[in-house]
Design an enzyme around this catalytic site. Structure first.
Site, PDB file in Angstrom:
ATOM      1  N   ARG A   1      -2.966  11.594   5.743  1.00  0.00           N
ATOM      2  CA  ARG A   1      -2.762   9.770   6.062  1.00  0.00           C
ATOM      3  C   ARG A   1      -2.112   8.421   5.251  1.00  0.00           C
ATOM      4  O   ARG A   1      -2.859   8.634   4.466  1.00  0.00           O
ATOM      5  CB  ARG A   1      -4.604   9.466   6.167  1.00  0.00           C
TER       6      ARG A   1
ATOM      7  N   ARG B   1      -0.927   9.623  -0.628  1.00  0.00           N
ATOM      8  CA  ARG B   1      -1.749  10.118  -1.346  1.00  0.00           C
ATOM      9  C   ARG B   1      -1.493  11.706  -2.056  1.00  0.00           C
ATOM     10  O   ARG B   1      -1.898  11.797  -2.944  1.00  0.00           O
ATOM     11  CB  ARG B   1      -3.381   9.894  -0.581  1.00  0.00           C
TER      12      ARG B   1
ATOM     13  N   LEU C   1     -14.557   5.881  -5.471  1.00  0.00           N
ATOM     14  CA  LEU C   1     -13.509   5.617  -5.243  1.00  0.00           C
ATOM     15  C   LEU C   1     -12.694   4.031  -5.822  1.00  0.00           C
ATOM     16  O   LEU C   1     -13.374   2.774  -6.265  1.00  0.00           O
ATOM     17  CB  LEU C   1     -13.053   4.942  -3.723  1.00  0.00           C
TER      18      LEU C   1
ATOM     19  N   PHE D   1       1.007  -1.058   0.103  1.00  0.00           N
ATOM     20  CA  PHE D   1      -0.289  -0.138  -0.282  1.00  0.00           C
ATOM     21  C   PHE D   1       0.594   1.131   0.020  1.00  0.00           C
ATOM     22  O   PHE D   1       1.759   1.456   0.581  1.00  0.00           O
ATOM     23  CB  PHE D   1      -1.146   0.492   1.434  1.00  0.00           C
TER      24      PHE D   1
ATOM     25  N   HIS E   1     -11.352  12.356   0.202  1.00  0.00           N
ATOM     26  CA  HIS E   1     -11.604  11.465   0.425  1.00  0.00           C
ATOM     27  C   HIS E   1     -12.210  10.910   2.018  1.00  0.00           C
ATOM     28  O   HIS E   1     -12.453  10.592   2.621  1.00  0.00           O
ATOM     29  CB  HIS E   1     -10.109  10.501   0.051  1.00  0.00           C
TER      30      HIS E   1
ATOM     31  N   HIS F   1      -7.990  11.785  -2.476  1.00  0.00           N
ATOM     32  CA  HIS F   1      -7.403  10.470  -3.254  1.00  0.00           C
ATOM     33  C   HIS F   1      -7.294  10.282  -4.440  1.00  0.00           C
ATOM     34  O   HIS F   1      -8.003  10.752  -5.050  1.00  0.00           O
ATOM     35  CB  HIS F   1      -8.796   9.492  -2.857  1.00  0.00           C
TER      36      HIS F   1
ATOM     37  N   GLU G   1      -6.516   2.249  -3.509  1.00  0.00           N
ATOM     38  CA  GLU G   1      -5.270   2.162  -4.474  1.00  0.00           C
ATOM     39  C   GLU G   1      -5.143   0.834  -3.911  1.00  0.00           C
ATOM     40  O   GLU G   1      -3.715   0.291  -4.427  1.00  0.00           O
ATOM     41  CB  GLU G   1      -4.512   2.848  -2.387  1.00  0.00           C
TER      42      GLU G   1
ATOM     43  N   GLN H   1      -7.585  14.663   2.557  1.00  0.00           N
ATOM     44  CA  GLN H   1      -6.586  14.059   2.163  1.00  0.00           C
ATOM     45  C   GLN H   1      -7.503  14.068   0.780  1.00  0.00           C
ATOM     46  O   GLN H   1      -8.792  13.587   0.474  1.00  0.00           O
ATOM     47  CB  GLN H   1      -7.211  12.642   2.515  1.00  0.00           C
TER      48      GLN H   1
HETATM   49  C1  LIG Z   1     -15.042   4.361  -0.171  1.00  0.00           C
HETATM   50  C2  LIG Z   1     -14.385   4.354   0.933  1.00  0.00           C
HETATM   51  C3  LIG Z   1     -13.264   3.231   0.445  1.00  0.00           C
HETATM   52  C4  LIG Z   1     -12.288   3.405   1.747  1.00  0.00           C
HETATM   53  N1  LIG Z   1     -11.658   2.785   2.321  1.00  0.00           N
HETATM   54  C5  LIG Z   1     -10.519   2.437   3.476  1.00  0.00           C
HETATM   55  C6  LIG Z   1      -9.824   1.029   3.305  1.00  0.00           C
HETATM   56  O1  LIG Z   1      -9.652   0.344   2.656  1.00  0.00           O
HETATM   57  N2  LIG Z   1      -8.994   1.514   4.397  1.00  0.00           N
HETATM   58  C7  LIG Z   1      -8.692   2.250   5.438  1.00  0.00           C
HETATM   59  O2  LIG Z   1      -8.115   2.199   6.446  1.00  0.00           O
HETATM   60  N3  LIG Z   1      -9.620   3.278   5.417  1.00  0.00           N
HETATM   61  C8  LIG Z   1     -10.221   3.254   4.216  1.00  0.00           C
HETATM   62  N4  LIG Z   1     -11.532   4.375   3.601  1.00  0.00           N
HETATM   63  C9  LIG Z   1     -11.395   5.342   5.060  1.00  0.00           C
HETATM   64  C10 LIG Z   1     -12.169   4.521   5.879  1.00  0.00           C
HETATM   65  O3  LIG Z   1     -12.877   3.750   6.083  1.00  0.00           O
HETATM   66  C11 LIG Z   1     -13.200   5.262   7.081  1.00  0.00           C
HETATM   67  O4  LIG Z   1     -12.245   5.982   7.615  1.00  0.00           O
HETATM   68  C12 LIG Z   1     -13.967   4.526   8.358  1.00  0.00           C
HETATM   69  O5  LIG Z   1     -14.312   3.574   7.799  1.00  0.00           O
HETATM   70  C13 LIG Z   1     -14.476   5.341   9.342  1.00  0.00           C
HETATM   71  O6  LIG Z   1     -15.162   4.943   9.883  1.00  0.00           O
HETATM   72  P1  LIG Z   1     -16.166   5.062  11.415  1.00  0.00           P
HETATM   73  O7  LIG Z   1     -15.791   4.616  12.448  1.00  0.00           O
HETATM   74  O8  LIG Z   1     -15.247   6.738  11.544  1.00  0.00           O
HETATM   75  O9  LIG Z   1     -17.145   6.376  10.017  1.00  0.00           O
HETATM   76  P2  LIG Z   1     -18.476   5.543   9.518  1.00  0.00           P
HETATM   77  O10 LIG Z   1     -18.351   4.088   9.264  1.00  0.00           O
HETATM   78  O11 LIG Z   1     -18.696   6.605   8.427  1.00  0.00           O
HETATM   79  O12 LIG Z   1     -19.714   5.598  10.815  1.00  0.00           O
HETATM   80  C14 LIG Z   1     -20.812   6.861  10.800  1.00  0.00           C
HETATM   81  C15 LIG Z   1     -21.397   6.904  11.627  1.00  0.00           C
HETATM   82  O13 LIG Z   1     -22.101   7.823  12.575  1.00  0.00           O
HETATM   83  C16 LIG Z   1     -23.397   7.755  12.252  1.00  0.00           C
HETATM   84  N5  LIG Z   1     -24.078   8.948  12.013  1.00  0.00           N
HETATM   85  C17 LIG Z   1     -22.620  10.148  11.857  1.00  0.00           C
HETATM   86  N6  LIG Z   1     -23.701  11.330  11.343  1.00  0.00           N
HETATM   87  C18 LIG Z   1     -25.203  11.151  12.174  1.00  0.00           C
HETATM   88  C19 LIG Z   1     -26.007  11.788  12.839  1.00  0.00           C
HETATM   89  N7  LIG Z   1     -26.450  13.525  12.971  1.00  0.00           N
HETATM   90  N8  LIG Z   1     -26.883  11.349  13.944  1.00  0.00           N
HETATM   91  C20 LIG Z   1     -26.661   9.840  13.843  1.00  0.00           C
HETATM   92  N9  LIG Z   1     -25.833   9.122  14.211  1.00  0.00           N
HETATM   93  C21 LIG Z   1     -24.592   9.441  12.865  1.00  0.00           C
HETATM   94  C22 LIG Z   1     -23.720   7.426  10.625  1.00  0.00           C
HETATM   95  O14 LIG Z   1     -25.097   6.481  10.746  1.00  0.00           O
HETATM   96  C23 LIG Z   1     -22.412   6.414  10.613  1.00  0.00           C
HETATM   97  O15 LIG Z   1     -23.488   4.715  11.580  1.00  0.00           O
HETATM   98  C24 LIG Z   1     -12.393   4.235   2.707  1.00  0.00           C
HETATM   99  C25 LIG Z   1     -13.175   5.425   2.587  1.00  0.00           C
HETATM  100  C26 LIG Z   1     -14.025   5.220   1.542  1.00  0.00           C
HETATM  101  C27 LIG Z   1     -15.181   6.749   1.664  1.00  0.00           C
END
Ligand SMILES: Cc1cc2nc3c(=O)[nH]c(=O)nc-3n(C[C@H](O)[C@H](O)[C@H](O)COP(=O)(O)OP(=O)(O)OC[C@H]3O[C@@H](n4cnc5c(N)ncnc54)[C@H](O)[C@@H]3O)c2cc1C
Length: 583
Positions: free
Chosen positions: A397, A285, A251, A118, A356, A241, A254, A239
């Site tokens: 990141r 990135r 996306l 990566f 991203h 991407h 990577e 970031q």
């Molecule tokens: C397309 C894509 C691919 C990625 N691939 C990778 C990867 O391969 N490896 C890696 O390390 N990272 C990757 N990332 C980054 C990584 O996925 C995210 O940073 C990480 O999953 C975020 O997790 P989280 O639990 O912080 O939030 P999220 O998974 O975004 O969850 C947020 C939660 O908060 C809730 N929420 C938000 N606001 C409110 C509100 N007002 N009221 C009630 N609920 C609310 C939402 O409903 C959701 O349940 C990727 C990101 C994207 C977009």
């Protein structure tokens, strides 16, 4: 009023991992989790490429220190090194734990977990489940929430954090289905609300990534000084991407480059040789995104008819062969095929940078306790995952470190919360006061008689952010952006809703989200305006060098309706002295 020992806002990887840990530590605790979507539809489910850990299954020379060094170098030395040390030391253990929970990782021939290359990582250390890693992990975590008896509120929208003095007491939430308002009181509130990709017009993030938790926190009055809010940290570091599929922005992981794909310009040249001769396509990135923008600016971007001068470049997989593409990155193949009609086995994919990931966020210590300011902590308020800034990513990141952060710090913050609530009582909340305020906000929005549609104002705002705070920045361009933002903010009071009902009113939720997008955008732009140097993802054409003397510091931005106040906080440097960053 709903009452719980612990209330977690967010059902992605960070929120779910924390909930599970609290129950493991003390099954008697009443833990609840809320999400505005179903938890399984959190953006974590879309994570593709993988999760980093020095398991040494493929590369026996790897170790946590190498992982820590890569992370700190990738961060352009802005990461807090104590937080990075914990992240990288714990990584192998959390992966094994996930496996024992039931996560189906891809395998080597001998049955051990497979690991791939990566960007910015010096060893092959990214564990994966094909290119659907987030899906594999989130499904198991949500299954386990049910097994451990965590209460789940799905499709409730949290509108406000209840915070008095220095203490978080609860939240106000709105049931998207039936329009009910409820107050929740808890001994600890945790935000795991994810990122803000939707602040920009082209993003890899889902529609729900509107920075709600960041905005709610920034709107919360802290007790430190009158009218001061809780700060947000390092928000200028966005970031981009490198490989968003053109024109949709979705996306292309990577992992595709990790498996050997090339980036080419209109002359067919692998242009990364000019920008990162050693790491080539696997440079971090920030560097790769800048390289693509420079190629496009130099007229070596590609047009749909193949001629020069266009606004994208090519991601070329054609030399990889069908079998490898279909077994290692099948989802990326499918996306390009379905969304832009490209068969990546025989044709290159059109790509350009897309917003991203949010490196900054709600400032926390390594136990996830939210900071009141540069010196003091809040009570009862925790955060982890993408909405938090602990800070392991600093100014940039590395791919596959974010899922890792969610599970390592989700677990650690869960432990900290379990012990924190053991000697706390449920706080008192003036329920009527908060309900009346929320009710007024909903009614005002429903009754507002403006002439601007929500999506046209949102589009204008997103365009403004992309134009004025993109991959490259200058004082002049950002200054114009800040004055445009003031005009756009004033237009918020002129939006109108076609749907006047309270039930399943998506427009109403979008109106609430738009306010958050605008607050977060203004904080990003103001933080970026004040950092007069180039570091990681923050690239100033008017200040092209890194300036450690003045800016080897975290930004703290305090929001108020009168503007954003900027302050700074020291970086923890205890392992690696800052050096020039070359790849
Ligand atoms: C397309 C894509 C691919 C990625 N691939 C990778 C990867 O391969 N490896 C890696 O390390 N990272 C990757 N990332 C980054 C990584 O996925 C995210 O940073 C990480 O999953 C975020 O997790 P989280 O639990 O912080 O939030 P999220 O998974 O975004 O969850 C947020 C939660 O908060 C809730 N929420 C938000 N606001 C409110 C509100 N007002 N009221 C009630 N609920 C609310 C939402 O409903 C959701 O349940 C990727 C990101 C994207 C977009």
């Amino acid at each position: 009023m709903f009452k719980h020992d612990v209330f977690i806002v967010g059902g992605g990887l960070a929120g779910c991992r924390a909930a599970l840990e609290i129950k493991k530590q003390n099954p008697a605790l009443d833990v609840a989790l809320v999400a505005k979507t179903h938890p399984i539809r959190s953006h974590s489910v879309a994570a593709q490429g993988g999760i980093a850990a020095s398991l040494k299954n493929v590369d026996p020379d790897d170790g946590w220190k190498a992982h820590a060094f890569d992370t700190v170098k990738g961060s352009d030395y802005l990461a807090d090194q104590d937080a990075v040390e914990y992240l990288t030391k714990e990584a192998p253990e959390v992966i094994i734990e996930l496996e024992h929970l039931g996560v189906l990782f891809s395998r080597l021939e001998d049955g051990r977990i497979a690991q791939r290359a990566f960007g910015g990582h010096s060893h092959k250390r990214t564990c994966y489940a094909a290119d659907k890693t987030g899906h594999a992990i989130l499904h198991e975590l949500v299954n386990n929430l049910r097994r451990f008896g965590v209460t789940i509120y799905e499709e409730w929208y949290v509108m406000e954090l209840i915070f008095e003095g220095k203490e978080a007491k609860g939240v106000v939430m709105f049931n998207i289905g039936d329009g009910r308002l409820e107050i929740v009181s808890a001994k600890a509130i945790m935000f795991a609300t994810g990122g803000y990709g939707r602040v920009f017009n082209t993003t890899s993030n889902d529609y729900a990534s509107t920075g709600d938790g960041l905005a709610m926190s920034a709107l919360t009055k802290g007790a430190a000084t009158p009218n001061a809010s809780l700060p947000l940290e390092d928000m200028e570091f966005v970031q981009f991407h490198p490989t968003g599929l053109y024109p949709v922005g979705v996306l292309i992981s990577e992992a595709v480059r990790g498996e050997g794909a090339y980036l080419r310009n209109s002359e067919g040249e692998r242009f990364m040789a000019r920008y990162a001769p050693n790491q080539m396509e696997l440079a971090p990135r920030d560097i790769t995104s800048r390289a693509i923008v420079m190629e496009i600016r130099a007229g070596r971007g590609i047009n749909p008819d193949g001629s020069s001068g266009g606004i994208y470049v090519h991601l070329d997989l054609t030399h990889m062969g069908k079998e490898k593409i279909m077994s290692r990155v099948p989802f990326c193949w499918e996306e390009a095929h379905r969304l832009v009609g490209v068969d990546a086995v025989t044709q290159p994919m059109p790509v350009r940078p897309t917003a991203h990931y949010c490196m900054g966020g709600i400032p926390v210590n390594t136990d996830g306790r939210v900071r009141l300011n540069g010196e003091e902590l809040t009570e009862g308020f925790f955060a982890a995952g993408e909405c938090a800034c602990v800070s392991v990513h600093g100014a940039n990141r590395l791919g596959s470190n974010s899922l890792l952060e969610c599970v390592v710090y989700g677990r650690r913050v869960g432990r900290a919360i379990a012990s924190y609530v053991s000697n706390r009582n449920l706080p008192d909340i003036d329920e009527k006061k908060y309900l009346a305020k929320a009710e007024k906000r909903i009614k005002d929005l429903l009754n507002q008689k403006g002439n601007i549609r929500i999506n046209s104002l949102r589009q204008e705002f997103q365009d403004c952010m992309t134009e004025h705070c993109g991959v490259f920045r200058t004082e002049e361009v950002m200054g114009e952006g800040l004055s445009r933002i003031q005009n756009l903010k004033a237009k918020y009071s002129q939006i109108y809703l076609d749907d006047k009902s309270r039930y399943w009113n998506q427009e109403l939720i979008e109106a609430l989200e738009l306010q958050n997008i605008m607050i977060v955008g203004e904080i990003i732009l103001t933080s970026a305006f004040h950092r007069q140097e180039s570091r990681g993802a923050h690239s100033r054409e008017d200040f092209p060098g890194r300036n450690d003397q003045q800016y080897l510091q975290h930004t703290l931005a305090y929001y108020s309706s009168r503007g954003v106040k900027i302050d700074y906080m020291p970086v923890v440097i205890n392992m690696f002295e800052p050096k020039e960053r070359k790849y």
